[in-house]
Design a protein around this motif. Sequence first.
Motif, PDB file in Angstrom:
ATOM      1  N   VAL A  83       0.840  -1.200   0.000  1.00 15.38           N
ATOM      2  CA  VAL A  83       0.000   0.000   0.000  1.00 15.38           C
ATOM      3  C   VAL A  83       0.872   1.245   0.000  1.00 15.38           C
ATOM      4  N   PHE A  84       0.488   2.222  -0.833  1.00 11.33           N
ATOM      5  CA  PHE A  84       1.020   3.582  -0.722  1.00 11.33           C
ATOM      6  C   PHE A  84      -0.048   4.384   0.006  1.00 11.33           C
ATOM      7  N   LEU A  85       0.310   4.904   1.182  1.00 17.12           N
ATOM      8  CA  LEU A  85      -0.692   5.437   2.106  1.00 17.12           C
ATOM      9  C   LEU A  85      -0.442   6.896   2.426  1.00 17.12           C
ATOM     10  N   TYR A  86      -1.499   7.696   2.347  1.00 22.45           N
ATOM     11  CA  TYR A  86      -1.470   9.060   2.861  1.00 22.45           C
ATOM     12  C   TYR A  86      -1.733   9.020   4.370  1.00 22.45           C
ATOM     13  N   ALA A  87      -1.197  10.001   5.081  1.00 23.34           N
ATOM     14  CA  ALA A  87      -1.267   9.991   6.542  1.00 23.34           C
ATOM     15  C   ALA A  87      -2.631  10.474   7.038  1.00 23.34           C
ATOM     16  N   ARG A  88      -3.221   9.708   7.938  1.00 26.06           N
ATOM     17  CA  ARG A  88      -4.455  10.096   8.622  1.00 26.06           C
ATOM     18  C   ARG A  88      -4.355   9.502  10.035  1.00 26.06           C
ATOM     19  N   PRO A  89      -3.835  10.266  11.015  1.00 30.89           N
ATOM     20  CA  PRO A  89      -3.482   9.672  12.307  1.00 30.89           C
ATOM     21  C   PRO A  89      -4.668   9.156  13.114  1.00 30.89           C
ATOM     22  N   ASP A  90      -5.836   9.791  12.997  1.00 35.07           N
ATOM     23  CA  ASP A  90      -6.955   9.387  13.848  1.00 35.07           C
ATOM     24  C   ASP A  90      -7.504   8.014  13.491  1.00 35.07           C
ATOM     25  N   THR A  91      -7.246   7.542  12.274  1.00 36.94           N
ATOM     26  CA  THR A  91      -7.710   6.213  11.886  1.00 36.94           C
ATOM     27  C   THR A  91      -6.559   5.279  11.521  1.00 36.94           C
ATOM     28  N   ALA A  92      -5.321   5.713  11.757  1.00 40.06           N
ATOM     29  CA  ALA A  92      -4.165   4.929  11.310  1.00 40.06           C
ATOM     30  C   ALA A  92      -4.085   3.577  12.011  1.00 40.06           C
ATOM     31  N   GLU A  93      -4.403   3.523  13.302  1.00 51.76           N
ATOM     32  CA  GLU A  93      -4.348   2.230  14.001  1.00 51.76           C
ATOM     33  C   GLU A  93      -5.369   1.266  13.420  1.00 51.76           C
ATOM     34  N   ARG A  94      -6.575   1.746  13.169  1.00 50.53           N
ATOM     35  CA  ARG A  94      -7.613   0.884  12.573  1.00 50.53           C
ATOM     36  C   ARG A  94      -7.188   0.436  11.177  1.00 50.53           C
ATOM     37  N   PHE A  95      -6.622   1.354  10.393  1.00 51.72           N
ATOM     38  CA  PHE A  95      -6.166   0.972   9.065  1.00 51.72           C
ATOM     39  C   PHE A  95      -5.105  -0.121   9.156  1.00 51.72           C
ATOM     40  N   ALA A  96      -4.158   0.048  10.090  1.00 52.21           N
ATOM     41  CA  ALA A  96      -3.093  -0.945  10.237  1.00 52.21           C
ATOM     42  C   ALA A  96      -3.665  -2.306  10.629  1.00 52.21           C
ATOM     43  N   ARG A  97      -4.635  -2.330  11.535  1.00 46.26           N
ATOM     44  CA  ARG A  97      -5.245  -3.603  11.930  1.00 46.26           C
ATOM     45  C   ARG A  97      -5.936  -4.265  10.743  1.00 46.26           C
ATOM     46  N   GLU A  98      -6.675  -3.475   9.986  1.00 44.60           N
ATOM     47  CA  GLU A  98      -7.359  -4.035   8.816  1.00 44.60           C
ATOM     48  C   GLU A  98      -6.354  -4.521   7.773  1.00 44.60           C
ATOM     49  N   ALA A  99      -5.244  -3.797   7.634  1.00 41.99           N
ATOM     50  CA  ALA A  99      -4.215  -4.210   6.681  1.00 41.99           C
ATOM     51  C   ALA A  99      -3.590  -5.541   7.096  1.00 41.99           C
ATOM     52  N   VAL A 100      -3.305  -5.680   8.380  1.00 42.17           N
ATOM     53  CA  VAL A 100      -2.758  -6.953   8.871  1.00 42.17           C
ATOM     54  C   VAL A 100      -3.744  -8.088   8.605  1.00 42.17           C
ATOM     55  N   ALA A 101      -5.009  -7.846   8.916  1.00 36.87           N
ATOM     56  CA  ALA A 101      -6.027  -8.875   8.717  1.00 36.87           C
ATOM     57  C   ALA A 101      -6.179  -9.262   7.253  1.00 36.87           C
ATOM     58  N   ALA A 102      -5.950  -8.304   6.353  1.00 38.27           N
ATOM     59  CA  ALA A 102      -6.083  -8.569   4.920  1.00 38.27           C
ATOM     60  C   ALA A 102      -4.864  -9.246   4.324  1.00 38.27           C
ATOM     61  N   GLY A 103      -3.776  -9.330   5.096  1.00 40.54           N
ATOM     62  CA  GLY A 103      -2.556  -9.942   4.578  1.00 40.54           C
ATOM     63  C   GLY A 103      -1.605  -8.983   3.907  1.00 40.54           C
ATOM     64  N   VAL A 104      -1.790  -7.675   4.138  1.00 35.76           N
ATOM     65  CA  VAL A 104      -0.844  -6.693   3.602  1.00 35.76           C
ATOM     66  C   VAL A 104       0.528  -6.923   4.213  1.00 35.76           C
ATOM     67  N   GLU A 105       1.567  -6.810   3.392  1.00 34.02           N
ATOM     68  CA  GLU A 105       2.929  -7.054   3.849  1.00 34.02           C
ATOM     69  C   GLU A 105       3.713  -5.773   4.112  1.00 34.02           C
ATOM     70  N   HIS A 106       3.438  -4.721   3.342  1.00 36.78           N
ATOM     71  CA  HIS A 106       4.333  -3.557   3.338  1.00 36.78           C
ATOM     72  C   HIS A 106       3.523  -2.310   3.029  1.00 36.78           C
ATOM     73  N   VAL A 107       3.743  -1.258   3.827  1.00 34.71           N
ATOM     74  CA  VAL A 107       3.075   0.028   3.608  1.00 34.71           C
ATOM     75  C   VAL A 107       4.145   1.106   3.447  1.00 34.71           C
ATOM     76  N   VAL A 108       4.054   1.875   2.370  1.00 33.10           N
ATOM     77  CA  VAL A 108       4.884   3.060   2.179  1.00 33.10           C
ATOM     78  C   VAL A 108       4.019   4.263   2.544  1.00 33.10           C
ATOM     79  N   LEU A 109       4.405   4.969   3.602  1.00 31.82           N
ATOM     80  CA  LEU A 109       3.632   6.098   4.097  1.00 31.82           C
ATOM     81  C   LEU A 109       4.185   7.402   3.556  1.00 31.82           C
TER      82      LEU A 109
END
Length: 278
Positions: free
Chosen positions: A66-92
């Motif tokens: 994922v190439f990700l724009y920063a949004r701190p208030d939902t970043a933890e939720r995004f990270a959890r969903e990414a882990v659950a989806a099997g995402v390996e690598h995020v470029v912020l």
Amino acid sequence: MTFLVTGVRGRVGASVLRRLRAAAVDARGASGAPGAAGPVSGEAPVHLDLGVPETFAPALDGIRKVFLYARPDTAERFAREAVAAGVEHVVLFSSLAIDEDGAEHSPIARLHRGAEDALRASGLDWTFLRAGALASNALQWADPIRAGRGVRVAYPETYSEPVHEEDVAEVGVRALLDDAHRGEVLRITGPESLSARQQAELIAAAAGVGVPVERVARAEHRAVLTTVLPEPVADFLLDFQRERDGLPGTPLPDAERVLGRGAAPFAQWAREHAAAFR
């Protein structure tokens, strides 16, 4: 392997998506308003609104990077969903404001630091693309230059190291494609330190128009900025410009190191965007 690029209505996100597809990578664009974004490289973006966590899981289905724009208030939720989806690598897409003195008081630094911290704690592999001032920030002067008013700022001798948005995007793509950049903080600037006045002069030369530069009261400049920025951000930017008034900075080497070439100078950016100022 499928990649997801958020923020494809933005200049950097759109360029990242184009570059990935040009490299024959299976890449999807994502936007919080996909209908408004229009087709990107012939395909409408998927719906992913970083302010609406319910959109995360459907957009992340089948995604590995994922190439990700920063949004701190939902970043933890995004990270959890990414882990659950099997995402390996995020470029912020982060900010060099984090590295500045007094970053703890900077709303820009706090925003990006919050997103970085969430990814660090997530267990995902990450790369942080901390970009300095984008050359495209100069487009804020386009309307007044076309109207003959030129550049009217509180600190015309303030310095920055403007980086071409295409260089930021290319570094982001290299970070996505080259696993050697996992766990790296890449600090990206342009190749030269220029004052606002010098940038205006380069725009004038590229566009073939007069660009007078006038120092105005801070309050006047602030009134203009707050029409498009929150007041705390406008105040921070003006404070930063005051601190850099008459003080050239030092360009950083990460863009050249990752790209294997020099970063594009502001004069090149001005030539490429000259029509915007005529």
